[in-house]
Each structure stands twice: as structure tokens, then as C-alpha cells.
Design a protein around this motif. Structure first.
Motif, short mmCIF file in Angstrom:
data_model
loop_
_atom_site.label_atom_id
_atom_site.label_comp_id
_atom_site.label_asym_id
_atom_site.label_seq_id
_atom_site.Cartn_x
_atom_site.Cartn_y
_atom_site.Cartn_z
N LEU A 152 -32.54 34.05 -10.73
CA LEU A 152 -33.51 35.07 -11.15
C LEU A 152 -33.74 36.07 -10.02
CD1 LEU A 152 -36.17 32.68 -12.81
CD2 LEU A 152 -34.36 34.01 -13.94
N GLY A 153 -34.03 37.32 -10.40
CA GLY A 153 -34.35 38.33 -9.40
C GLY A 153 -33.27 38.42 -8.33
N PHE A 173 -30.62 33.14 -16.27
CA PHE A 173 -30.50 34.37 -15.52
C PHE A 173 -31.64 35.32 -15.87
CE2 PHE A 173 -26.49 32.37 -16.17
CZ PHE A 173 -25.78 32.56 -15.00
N GLY A 174 -31.89 36.27 -15.00
CA GLY A 174 -32.86 37.31 -15.34
C GLY A 174 -33.25 38.14 -14.14
N GLN A 175 -33.84 39.29 -14.44
CA GLN A 175 -34.39 40.17 -13.39
C GLN A 175 -35.89 40.31 -13.70
OE1 GLN A 175 -30.75 40.74 -11.38
NE2 GLN A 175 -32.79 41.29 -10.69
N PRO A 176 -36.70 39.29 -13.30
CA PRO A 176 -38.10 39.30 -13.70
C PRO A 176 -39.04 40.09 -12.79
CG PRO A 176 -37.57 37.23 -12.62
CD PRO A 176 -36.33 38.06 -12.58
N GLY A 187 -29.68 45.32 -5.94
CA GLY A 187 -28.51 45.63 -6.78
C GLY A 187 -28.70 45.38 -8.27
N GLY A 188 -29.82 44.81 -8.68
CA GLY A 188 -30.01 44.46 -10.10
C GLY A 188 -29.91 45.66 -11.04
N THR A 189 -30.51 46.78 -10.66
CA THR A 189 -30.47 47.96 -11.56
C THR A 189 -29.10 48.64 -11.51
OG1 THR A 189 -31.25 49.51 -9.86
CG2 THR A 189 -32.95 48.44 -11.22
N GLY A 208 -37.78 41.84 -18.23
CA GLY A 208 -37.90 40.65 -17.38
C GLY A 208 -37.48 39.39 -18.10
N ASN A 209 -36.94 39.51 -19.32
CA ASN A 209 -36.54 38.32 -20.11
C ASN A 209 -35.45 37.52 -19.41
OD1 ASN A 209 -38.25 38.93 -22.19
ND2 ASN A 209 -36.68 39.85 -23.52
#
Ligand SMILES: CCCCCCC/C=C/C(=O)SCCNC(=O)CCNC(=O)[C@H](O)C(C)(C)COP(=O)(O)OP(=O)(O)OC[C@H]1O[C@@H](n2cnc3c(N)ncnc32)[C@H](O)[C@@H]1OP(=O)(O)O
Length: 303
Positions: A152-153, A173-176, A187-189, A208-209
């Protein structure tokens, strides 16, 4: 004797006290420990990261994020240890491929929220925040993420810094970051959009799912989903397969694939052609083609 030393070196603090205490006395123990380190029989165990040479040829560098009580949250110390471990394996000429995995039920549950909570804008701008984070993406050797649980994140971002990702069926997985009032910062975006397209990237970063390993595979974030007990063996098998190739040519190939991220198709194709030409300057290219014609396995010398 080796058993005693093994216990000592598994705790760097104890070990350093031991070295100090014995510097004037029982020097043979110290020398024996140093010998074990120098032969690679024992790897230095850092506070937040374990390192081990694995695979049948011991040419795979396995790095295990080891802060399971905090779900391997990426505190500054862990990122420093990870960066040092990558340095160690990159310098080691025997190591062909690196694997990063996590201890316990997480790969990494993101940057350490408790560490970040009190920081001000001035501190993050001037304090070198994130300065250790680029190390994995800058490694010249191939890096495989073996995602065993939560990514995550910053954990998902760390996985995307690796070259190949395999995931356990139980991984999440996720970008919360949006849920705690911030945005992805490593780097997430930028990286999700390259593999999954704008709609998916926006959905993941704005909601954030969390999403499953099967979904991650479908969108191209991971290349294989495996039963939990197969994750590490299959990652090692892949690392060994890569490790059988010429290290010098593998490094060049990695550079060419990565160039596709950074440039236009025309520039990328020109770069690839030049890299292809440059393999003709290696002995390994000659050996590989000769071996094919002579119907024998190649014996690459990394030259
Ligand atoms: C140093 C460089 C920084 C680079 C920054 C780059 C930008 C990145 C930003 C981020 O990554 S922000 C963080 C994004 N991640 C999250 O928001 C996930 C937070 N965690 C959770 O939502 C849950 O823990 C979970 C993963 C869904 C698991 O839930 P579960 O109920 O199973 O466990 P918990 O009891 O919540 O957790 C156990 C233990 O671990 C601690 N912990 C978990 N995640 C973090 C974290 N990201 N930071 C710090 N600590 C974390 C949690 O607090 C628990 O510990 P105790 O409080 O019980 O001591």
C-alpha cells in the motif's frame, strides 16, 4: 564457535558491543567473525532489513523488509537499510539478481505515517525527505518484487520501482494516501498510469481503494500471481533464470527497456539499436551465438 558468532552477528548492536569489548582481549573470536563475514558465509543483519544470498549458485540477493509489527511500514531507518542492502548486492560481483520481499503479512503498508504525522512543509522540503527512495529504481541489476501481502502507498510504489513483480494470491494493493490527506509521493501517480492507463490510475489514486493480486495482474502491475507458498520459490527460479544470462548484457537490456519509460518511440528505438550494436563489443555475445551454433550451453564470463 561459528554458532556463537552467528547469534552475535544477527544483532548488530550486540555484535558491535562484542567487538569493542574484545578489541583488547580475545581477538581470535573477532577474527573468526570477520572471516565469516568476508567469505559471505554470514550476511550482516541490519535492524529493519535481512539480507541473504540464495539460489542453487548463491547468486541471488534476497532482501527481506523486516519490521513485521508495523507491517513493514517504510520508516526512514528501513529505507536507509534497504538502500544499503541494494548497495551491498550491487557491489557484489557474484550477485546476478535481487529479490525484495516482506516479512509477515505485508510487503510494506506504506511510508511510516507515525513518522510523517508531525512533519511540516519546511521540514519535508529542506530535510532531504525521500532522499533514500530512489535507490531501488537506480539499481543496475534486475530487481524482482515478491509481493507477499499488503503493498500500500509507498509499498506499492516500492514494488513499481522494481523491474518485475510476482504476487501472492493474498496480496493487496492500493494508493491510500488520499484517505490520510496527502498524495502518493514516490511514483504512484506517475507509474500506474504507464501500465494501467488514466482511468484506472485516477480511480486508484483518487479513491484510495485497495485491489487484489488478480486485479493487479489484469492491469499489468504484476506479471504473475502465485499461491503464497510458491511466491518465493518461483521468484528465485525466475531470478536464477535471469542469472544464467550474461550479467553485462542483462544490464544493457534492462537499460533499454527502462528507456521506453523516459522517451519517445523514435528515440527509444534509436537507443535500443545502439545498445544492440554495443553487445557486439562483448565476448558474451560471441560466446552466446557460438554456443547456439555448436549446440551446447553458453558459458558467459560477463565480459
Ligand atoms: C520515508 C520516506 C517516505 C516516503 C513517502 C512516499 C509517499 C508515501 C506515502 C504513504 O505511503 S502514506 C501510507 C499509506 N498506507 C496506508 O495508509 C496504510 C496504513 N495501514 C492500514 O491501513 C492498515 O494497517 C492495514 C494495512 C489495512 C492493515 O490493517 P490491520 O488491522 O490488519 O493492522 P493494523 O492494526 O492497522 O496495523 C498493525 C500495526 O502496523 C502499524 N502500521 C500499519 N501501517 C502503517 C503505516 N503505514 N505507518 C505506520 N504504522 C503502520 C499500525 O499502526 C499497527 O501498529 P500499532 O499502532 O498497533 O502499534
Amino acid at each position: 564457535m561459528a554458532g556463537v558468532i552467528r547469534k552475535l552477528v544477527q544483532n548488530p548492536v550486540t555484535f558491535s558491543k562484542y567487538l569493542t569489548a574484545h578489541s583488547a582481549g580475545i581477538n581470535s573470536n573477532v577474527a573468526a567473525a570477520q572471516r565469516l563475514f568476508s567469505t559471505g558465509a554470514i550476511q550482516f543483519q541490519r535492524e529493519f532489513v535481512l539480507t541473504e544470498k540464495t539460489g542453487s549458485k548463491k547468486n541471488i540477493g534476497l532482501i527481506t523488509l523486516n519490521r513485521p509489527k508495523a507491517l513493514n511500514a517504510l520508516c526512514d531507518g528501513l529505507m536507509k537499510d534497504l538502500s544499503d542492502a541494494v548497495d551491498e548486492f550491487e557491489k557484489d560481483r557474484e550477485i546476478a539478481t535481487l529479490i525484495i520481499t516482506g516479512q509477515g503479512k505485508a510487503f510494506a503498508a506504506g511510508a511510516d505515517i507515525k513518522e510523517m504525522q508531525g512533519l511540516t512543509f519546511a521540514e519535508v522540503v529542506t530535510g532531504g525527505f525521500l532522499s533514500h527512495w530512489l535507490r531501488v529504481s537506480q539499481c543496475r541489476k534486475p530487481v524482482i518484487a515478491a509481493v507477499n501481502g499488503y503493498a500500500l502507498g509507498g509499498g506499492c510504489e516500492l514494488m513499481m520501482m522494481c523491474d518485475i513483480a510476482y504476487a501472492s494470491e493474498t496480496a493487496k494493493f492500493g494508493q491510500p494516501e488520499i484517505l490520510i490527506g496527502t498524495i502518493p509521493g514516490a511514483g504512484g501517480t506517475q507509474r500506474i498510469i504507464k501500465v494501467a492507463g488514466k482511468s484506472k490510475a485516477m480511480e486508484i489514486c483518487l479513491s484510495g481503494n485497495q485491489f487484489s493480486a488478480a486485479e493487479a495482474e489484469k492491469m499489468g502491475l504484476v506479471s504473475k500471481v502465485l499461491p503464497p507458498d510458491q511466491l518465493l520459490p518461483e521468484s528465485i527460479k525466475l531470478a536464477e533464470k535471469i542469472g544464467n544470462n550474461s550479467k553485462i548484457v542483462v544490464g544493457l537490456c534492462k537499460e533499454a527497456v527502462n528507456r521506453a519509460y523516459e522517451t519517445t518511440l523514435t528515440e527509444g528505438l534509436n537507443f535500443e539499436r545502439r545498445i544492440f550494436h554495443s553487445t557486439f563489443a562483448t565476448e558474451d555475445r560471441q560466446e552466446g551465438m557460438s554456443a547456439f551454433i555448436e549446440k551446447r550451453p553458453p558459458n558467459f564470463q560477463d565480459k
